[in-house]
Write an enzyme that holds these catalytic residues in place. Sequence first.
Site, mmCIF file in Angstrom:
data_model
loop_
_atom_site.group_PDB
_atom_site.id
_atom_site.type_symbol
_atom_site.label_atom_id
_atom_site.label_comp_id
_atom_site.label_asym_id
_atom_site.label_seq_id
_atom_site.Cartn_x
_atom_site.Cartn_y
_atom_site.Cartn_z
ATOM 1 N N GLU A 145 5.330 11.984 -5.466
ATOM 2 C CA GLU A 145 5.470 11.113 -4.293
ATOM 3 C C GLU A 145 6.805 10.371 -4.299
ATOM 4 O O GLU A 145 6.868 9.160 -4.058
ATOM 5 C CB GLU A 145 4.293 10.132 -4.218
ATOM 6 C CG GLU A 145 2.951 10.843 -4.090
ATOM 7 C CD GLU A 145 1.756 9.927 -3.927
ATOM 8 O OE1 GLU A 145 1.815 8.770 -4.386
ATOM 9 O OE2 GLU A 145 0.750 10.393 -3.356
ATOM 10 N N ASP A 149 -7.495 12.677 -4.926
ATOM 11 C CA ASP A 149 -6.975 11.308 -4.988
ATOM 12 C C ASP A 149 -8.080 10.278 -4.764
ATOM 13 O O ASP A 149 -8.101 9.623 -3.722
ATOM 14 C CB ASP A 149 -5.869 11.141 -3.932
ATOM 15 C CG ASP A 149 -5.041 9.888 -4.169
ATOM 16 O OD1 ASP A 149 -5.239 9.237 -5.212
ATOM 17 O OD2 ASP A 149 -4.204 9.573 -3.308
ATOM 18 N N GLU A 195 -9.313 1.811 -2.716
ATOM 19 C CA GLU A 195 -8.439 2.348 -1.677
ATOM 20 C C GLU A 195 -9.197 3.183 -0.647
ATOM 21 O O GLU A 195 -9.029 3.001 0.555
ATOM 22 C CB GLU A 195 -7.327 3.182 -2.341
ATOM 23 C CG GLU A 195 -6.412 3.861 -1.344
ATOM 24 C CD GLU A 195 -5.275 4.633 -1.997
ATOM 25 O OE1 GLU A 195 -5.184 4.641 -3.249
ATOM 26 O OE2 GLU A 195 -4.478 5.234 -1.258
HETATM 27 C C1 GCV Z 1 0.762 4.164 -6.590
HETATM 28 C C2 GCV Z 1 -2.186 7.600 -3.885
HETATM 29 C C3 GCV Z 1 -2.006 6.212 -3.348
HETATM 30 C C4 GCV Z 1 -0.647 5.655 -3.733
HETATM 31 C C5 GCV Z 1 -0.519 5.705 -5.255
HETATM 32 C C6 GCV Z 1 -0.713 7.139 -5.716
HETATM 33 C C7 GCV Z 1 -0.672 7.276 -7.227
HETATM 34 O O1 GCV Z 1 -1.323 8.495 -3.259
HETATM 35 O O2 GCV Z 1 -2.193 6.214 -1.965
HETATM 36 O O3 GCV Z 1 -0.549 4.344 -3.256
HETATM 37 O O4 GCV Z 1 0.735 5.234 -5.660
HETATM 38 O O5 GCV Z 1 -1.964 7.610 -5.278
HETATM 39 O O6 GCV Z 1 -1.737 7.368 -7.818
HETATM 40 O O7 GCV Z 1 0.406 7.305 -7.793
#
Ligand code: GCV
Length: 682
Positions: free
Chosen positions: A292, A371, A399
Amino acid sequence: MTASASVTVPVPALPSGVDSAWLPPEVFRPLGSRRTLILGTGPLVDTVHGEVADACARFGGDVVRDARAQGAPYDLVLELGRQSEEEDGLGDEGFALVRAEGVTRVTAAGQAGLLYGLFHLVRLGEAAFEGERARETHRPALALRMLDHWDNVAVHPVMGQVERGYSGGSLFWRDGLARGSRDELERVRCYGRLLAASGINAVTVNNVNVHETEAHLLTDRIGEVAAIADALRPYGIRTHLSVSFAAPVVLGGLPTADPLDAAVADWWAETTGRVYAAIPDFGGYVVKADSEGQPGPFTYGRSHADGANMLAAALAPYGATVHWRAFVYNHRQDWRDRSVDRARAAYDHFAPLDGQFAPNAVLQVKHGPMDFQTREPVSPVIGALPNTRLAVEIQATQEYTGQQKHVCWLGPMWSDALRFRRGGEDGPSVGDLVRGGGLAAVSSAGDDPFWTGHPLAQANLYAVGRLAWQPDADPRAILHEWIELSFAPEETADPARLRSGLRAVLDGSWRTYEKYTAPLGIGFMVQPGHHYGPSVDGYEYSPWGTYHFADRDGVGVDRSQATGTGYAGQYAKPWAETYESPETCPDELLLFFHHVPYGHVLHSGETVIQHIYDTHFEGVEEVEEARQVWAGLADLVDAARHTRVAERYEEQLRSAREWRDHINTYFFRKSGVPDARGRRIY
Ligand code: GCV
């Protein structure tokens, strides 16, 4: 109260208005009303002494810390020192408990063990001081039990102070600086105390997405990390740091961060030396690389083993580990390209690297392949790398599970994952497979007066430590403990009603949440970006790899080996076979593994479409019932807590109805199949 001249670490004072969570003063009554002898020296023994002295001051007991006083009649002896050969196996964190001739005795070879033994007595309450108790031993199954804070030092323009945080600001950082006032550090100490009482022994203080400001924590701002470490240390918690793989370039001015470049390795070795000069018991690094948008070894054509091993080498002289995350996938995929399956990514990247990681490199794997969805299979990575140390990562911050506005008790979900046996009944469980690396959870705590936004979300935070201590623990027993500790039912007018009410609203809340959100393991269907509330097609034509492929005939992702992405083949037998066919795939994961017609009949006997309608109506009804049960507990729960939960139920109900109507309407319009029970769909 009589106290010896030894050092006492005072119990941190809860800042005014902050909820006591699972350590209200009442739960110390059994301990605090007795005569206690503490034997042994050291900083954590001082903490134990502080706890007992504080309890005695409240409840009239008496504590002595002097070996010469040994003969006196004590109710409780807490003793540091090995009592028998057998106790060698208890390590630094284990303890033994016995009760004979009216004396309860906790012994531990290590100071942390004595602290955990003390909190075990608190959980036992009066029972610790009744009758006889044969000698029992306790030690954590996992050596590393960590909370990862996704906290930013500087408020991030999109993600705020805490990424995916639903509990106010960070406990550690505020407006670009470490919290440094006396009250703020006292709150950090309170946090450490709560965590220790649940079994946690490590905290990562910053987000795995390491932005520019946060990168500096490793070097010129390490003093701020050291101050946090000082506050957490008295409760046996070691501090870890998320670092940027590009740090040698960003901070060190080097032209490269290539892990095989000698100057880069030297930079990390020197930098790590300075970290240890500031924090002698520093726990290690956590790294999100090539994920990411975070930098990583791919930039230099190197493998993730190369990257992890370079950091492992820098940490090795200090006996510390690097936690290297396996959350690596293409977040810029073309949604039209059906050959790419995000669920496959971690296995495809990391399984070929088995055996190449240094002994002090731990691969940290999310419990599911996607996720942290409400329902996912267990990641096939766990068990596929027999020669690599693994940690499992779970997400306490909600989340995708209601963002601490919805009640969603996650103990059962995590327990299912930890008990999953990749190789079938006779194989090791996930809990067994992560003994070498531990359990890390994304923290849900913040500076909210209730710590976790939703007071009932404290149960999830508590469960992290307890499951890390004992991954095969029964989540019902953990919930029971949390209820007893947090609400002290015996001190209320109607303990039985309080207990049963709390169980009624929490026990099945994960399944209730699942019922009114994305069905049958398909996942997502959330609003893009913030991930709260329904948006069935929100991610359908996006680059994130999270699709449901609904059309007029059916829904789901074909991940079979025969006709799909082949993901099912990443499991060993029997799961590869079980998941391969819609006939054997468990209902709750059907749409994760298969694209099926709406008329497909589930094992439950319902069609997929009717299951969608039924569960969505049921889910909302269950929230309505839970809200009523909660309203009926008003006389037994303190007003502030009760009001906060009641407010959140209003939002949960609104949101659950919205989910129900979006999902039912979407699938009714796609399929044209009416609800067999004729309920209102828009
Ligand atoms: C910290 C998901 C979340 C992100 C997070 C990522 C991760 O994509 O939405 O906010 O980033 O996981 O675990 O690194």
